[in-house]
Design a protein around this motif. Structure first.
Motif, short mmCIF file in Angstrom:
data_model
loop_
_atom_site.label_atom_id
_atom_site.label_comp_id
_atom_site.label_asym_id
_atom_site.label_seq_id
_atom_site.Cartn_x
_atom_site.Cartn_y
_atom_site.Cartn_z
N GLY A 30 0.77 -1.23 0.00
CA GLY A 30 0.00 0.00 0.00
C GLY A 30 0.80 1.28 0.00
N GLU A 31 2.03 1.23 -0.47
CA GLU A 31 2.86 2.44 -0.48
C GLU A 31 2.42 3.40 -1.58
OE1 GLU A 31 7.03 1.98 -0.43
OE2 GLU A 31 7.08 1.39 1.67
N ALA A 32 1.94 4.56 -1.18
CA ALA A 32 1.53 5.59 -2.12
C ALA A 32 2.74 6.40 -2.55
CB ALA A 32 0.50 6.50 -1.45
N PRO A 33 2.64 7.14 -3.66
CA PRO A 33 3.77 7.96 -4.11
C PRO A 33 4.25 8.94 -3.05
CG PRO A 33 2.12 7.82 -5.84
CD PRO A 33 1.52 7.19 -4.61
N SER A 68 13.19 -1.14 -3.73
CA SER A 68 14.10 -2.13 -4.32
C SER A 68 14.26 -1.95 -5.83
CB SER A 68 13.58 -3.54 -4.04
OG SER A 68 12.30 -3.73 -4.62
N ALA A 69 13.56 -1.00 -6.42
CA ALA A 69 13.55 -0.85 -7.88
C ALA A 69 14.31 0.38 -8.34
CB ALA A 69 12.11 -0.80 -8.38
N VAL A 70 14.89 0.26 -9.53
CA VAL A 70 15.53 1.40 -10.19
C VAL A 70 14.74 1.71 -11.46
CG1 VAL A 70 17.60 2.24 -11.36
CG2 VAL A 70 17.82 0.87 -9.29
N ALA A 111 10.46 3.91 -11.73
CA ALA A 111 10.90 3.30 -10.47
C ALA A 111 9.71 2.89 -9.61
CB ALA A 111 11.80 4.27 -9.71
N TYR A 112 8.73 3.77 -9.51
CA TYR A 112 7.56 3.50 -8.65
C TYR A 112 6.76 2.30 -9.17
CZ TYR A 112 3.14 4.20 -6.19
OH TYR A 112 2.01 4.02 -5.43
N LEU A 113 6.53 2.25 -10.48
CA LEU A 113 5.75 1.15 -11.05
C LEU A 113 6.50 -0.17 -10.94
CD1 LEU A 113 4.31 2.90 -14.23
CD2 LEU A 113 3.10 2.35 -12.11
N ALA A 114 7.84 -0.13 -11.10
CA ALA A 114 8.63 -1.35 -10.96
C ALA A 114 8.69 -1.81 -9.51
CB ALA A 114 10.03 -1.13 -11.50
N ALA A 115 8.64 -0.86 -8.57
CA ALA A 115 8.66 -1.21 -7.15
C ALA A 115 7.33 -1.82 -6.71
CB ALA A 115 8.97 0.03 -6.30
N THR A 116 6.23 -1.29 -7.21
CA THR A 116 4.92 -1.79 -6.79
C THR A 116 4.52 -3.07 -7.51
OG1 THR A 116 3.79 -0.34 -8.39
CG2 THR A 116 4.09 0.51 -6.15
N ALA A 117 5.10 -3.32 -8.69
CA ALA A 117 4.83 -4.56 -9.43
C ALA A 117 6.13 -4.98 -10.12
CB ALA A 117 3.72 -4.35 -10.46
N PRO A 118 7.01 -5.68 -9.41
CA PRO A 118 8.32 -6.05 -9.98
C PRO A 118 8.21 -6.89 -11.25
CG PRO A 118 8.27 -6.40 -7.60
CD PRO A 118 6.86 -6.11 -8.02
N HIS A 119 9.10 -6.64 -12.18
CA HIS A 119 9.11 -7.43 -13.42
C HIS A 119 9.29 -8.91 -13.13
CE1 HIS A 119 9.17 -4.04 -16.21
NE2 HIS A 119 10.11 -3.47 -15.46
N GLY A 120 10.13 -9.23 -12.13
CA GLY A 120 10.46 -10.62 -11.86
C GLY A 120 9.30 -11.48 -11.40
N THR A 121 8.25 -10.86 -10.88
CA THR A 121 7.09 -11.61 -10.39
C THR A 121 5.81 -11.27 -11.15
OG1 THR A 121 6.70 -9.93 -8.67
CG2 THR A 121 8.06 -11.84 -8.07
N HIS A 122 5.92 -10.49 -12.21
CA HIS A 122 4.72 -10.09 -12.95
C HIS A 122 4.15 -11.30 -13.70
CE1 HIS A 122 2.07 -7.91 -15.67
NE2 HIS A 122 2.24 -6.85 -14.90
N GLY A 241 12.28 3.37 -19.04
CA GLY A 241 10.83 3.47 -19.10
C GLY A 241 10.12 2.14 -19.25
N ALA A 242 10.81 1.03 -18.93
CA ALA A 242 10.23 -0.30 -19.18
C ALA A 242 8.95 -0.54 -18.40
CB ALA A 242 11.26 -1.38 -18.86
N ALA A 243 8.92 -0.15 -17.12
CA ALA A 243 7.72 -0.39 -16.31
C ALA A 243 6.59 0.55 -16.71
CB ALA A 243 8.04 -0.22 -14.83
N VAL A 244 6.93 1.73 -17.19
CA VAL A 244 5.91 2.66 -17.69
C VAL A 244 5.23 2.07 -18.92
CG1 VAL A 244 5.49 4.97 -18.60
CG2 VAL A 244 7.21 4.63 -16.81
N LEU A 245 6.03 1.60 -19.85
CA LEU A 245 5.48 1.04 -21.09
C LEU A 245 4.71 -0.26 -20.84
CD1 LEU A 245 8.58 1.84 -23.27
CD2 LEU A 245 6.28 2.81 -23.58
N ARG A 246 5.10 -1.00 -19.82
CA ARG A 246 4.37 -2.22 -19.46
C ARG A 246 2.91 -1.92 -19.14
NH1 ARG A 246 6.36 -4.79 -14.06
NH2 ARG A 246 5.25 -2.95 -13.32
N GLU A 247 2.65 -0.76 -18.52
CA GLU A 247 1.27 -0.40 -18.18
C GLU A 247 0.42 -0.09 -19.41
OE1 GLU A 247 0.19 -0.95 -15.25
OE2 GLU A 247 2.23 -1.41 -14.56
#
Length: 280
Positions: A30-33, A68-70, A111-122, A241-247
Motif C-alpha cells: 500500500g505504499e503511495a507515491p 528495491s527498484a531502479v 521506479a515507482y511502477l517497478a517497485a509496486t509490481a516487480p518485473h520478476g514476479t509479474h 521506461g520499461a515499467a511505464v510502457l508495461r502499463e
C-alpha cells in the motif's frame, strides 16, 4: 494486468502519472507515491563500440531508485547536470512526478511502477537470460530476444525507431526488412541511410519496433497514434521506461522487451530481460 489509461488530451505518461498520484498503483504494502522516497539518483553516460563493429554510440540515462527498484529515462547528452541529479534524491515520488523536467518524471514513474509490481514476479512476464559474454555477444543475444517478440509477418517491413545495429541484424535473421529511423540520423553499420522522421519510417511499414527512449524525447504518443491509425502492431524494446510502457500493454503497446537496470552493457556476466506480449 492493471488497466490502460483511457485516451485523453493528456499524453500517456501524464495519464499514468495522474493515475499513480490518485493511488491506482499502490502495491501489496500500500505504499503511495507520497510515502515512497527516491533514495538514490544517478546519471550514466555510456559509450560503446563493439569489437568488430565499425560504428559506436553514446547513451545518457537518468536513473532513480525507489525501494528495491531502479527506474530510468534516457536523455540527450548534456541535458541534465549534477545539480538536477542531486536535487532528485530525498524527495517523495509524488514530488518527482510533478517535476518540471520530463526525464525526472519518467524515471520516477518507472521506479515507482517497478517497485509496486516487480518485473520478476509479474504474471505476464517471461524471463529471458542474456548469457555472459563480451559486449557484442550480449548485444546480439538481447537483440534476438527482442526480434522474437516483434509482431511482424515473415518478409514484412519493420520501422525500427531508435537504431541498434544488433537489432537490425537480428530482425534480418527473421527474414524481415528494416526501415531504420533515429533522431540523430546518420548511417547504419551497413551504410544504409537512417531516416530522422518517424512518420516517414512508419508510412510504409507493416510493424513498428521502437526504443524506450521515445518516452524521454516525447515522441511516444505520436508514434502510438500513427500505429493506431494504420492498425500496426507496436513493439517496444525498453531499457528506460520499461515499467511505464508495461502499463500500456493491451492499449497502444502490443509487445515489450523490458530490461530494467542493470542493463546488459553494464556487466559481462549473465543478465535478465523480461518479455511481455499483450493477451490476444
Amino acid at each position: 494486468m492493471r488497466p490502460v489509461p483511457a485516451t485523453t488530451d493528456q499524453s500517456y505518461s501524464d495519464s499514468l502519472i495522474e493515475s499513480a498520484l490518485a493511488g491506482a498503483f499502490c502495491g501489496a504494502e500500500g505504499e503511495a507515491p507520497e510515502q515512497t522516497t527516491a533514495a538514490v539518483a544517478f546519471l550514466t553516460v555510456q559509450a560503446a563500440r563493439h569489437t568488430g563493429r565499425g560504428t559506436g554510440y553514446v547513451n545518457t540515462v537518468l536513473s532513480v531508485r525507489a525501494g528495491s527498484a531502479v527506474g530510468s529515462c534516457a536523455v540527450e547528452p548534456g541535458a541534465l547536470d549534477e545539480d538536477a541529479v542531486r536535487d532528485t534524491v530525498g524527495r517523495s515520488i509524488a514530488e518527482l512526478l510533478a517535476h518540471p523536467l520530463r526525464p525526472v518524471r519518467v524515471a520516477a514513474l518507472d521506479a515507482y511502477l517497478a517497485a509496486t509490481a516487480p518485473h520478476g514476479t509479474h504474471p505476464l512476464a517471461r524471463q529471458v537470460r542474456v548469457p555472459a559474454g563480451d559486449s557484442l555477444a550480449k548485444s546480439m543475444a538481447r537483440a534476438r530476444a527482442v526480434a522474437a517478440i516483434t509482431q511482424a509477418r515473415e518478409g514484412g517491413r519493420v520501422a525500427v525507431i531508435g537504431v541498434v545495429n544488433s537489432l537490425l541484424a537480428a530482425l534480418r535473421e527473421r527474414g524481415l526488412t528494416c526501415v531504420p529511423c533515429d533522431l540523430k540520423g546518420g548511417r547504419t553499420e551497413w551504410d544504409e541511410p537512417i531516416l530522422e522522421d518517424h512518420a516517414a519510417a512508419i508510412e510504409g511499414a507493416d510493424a513498428v519496433l521502437a526504443s524506450g527512449m521515445v518516452l524521454g524525447n516525447g515522441t511516444f504518443d505520436e508514434i502510438a497514434a500513427a500505429c493506431a491509425a494504420r492498425d500496426l502492431p507496436l513493439t517496444l524494446f525498453a531499457q528506460t521506461g520499461a515499467a511505464v510502457l508495461r502499463e500500456l500493454l493491451g492499449g497502444p503497446v502490443h509487445a515489450l522487451s523490458a530490461e530494467p537496470y542493470p542493463f546488459f552493457w553494464l556487466s559481462g556476466e549473465e543478465t535478465t530481460i523480461h518479455t511481455y506480449e499483450a493477451p490476444r
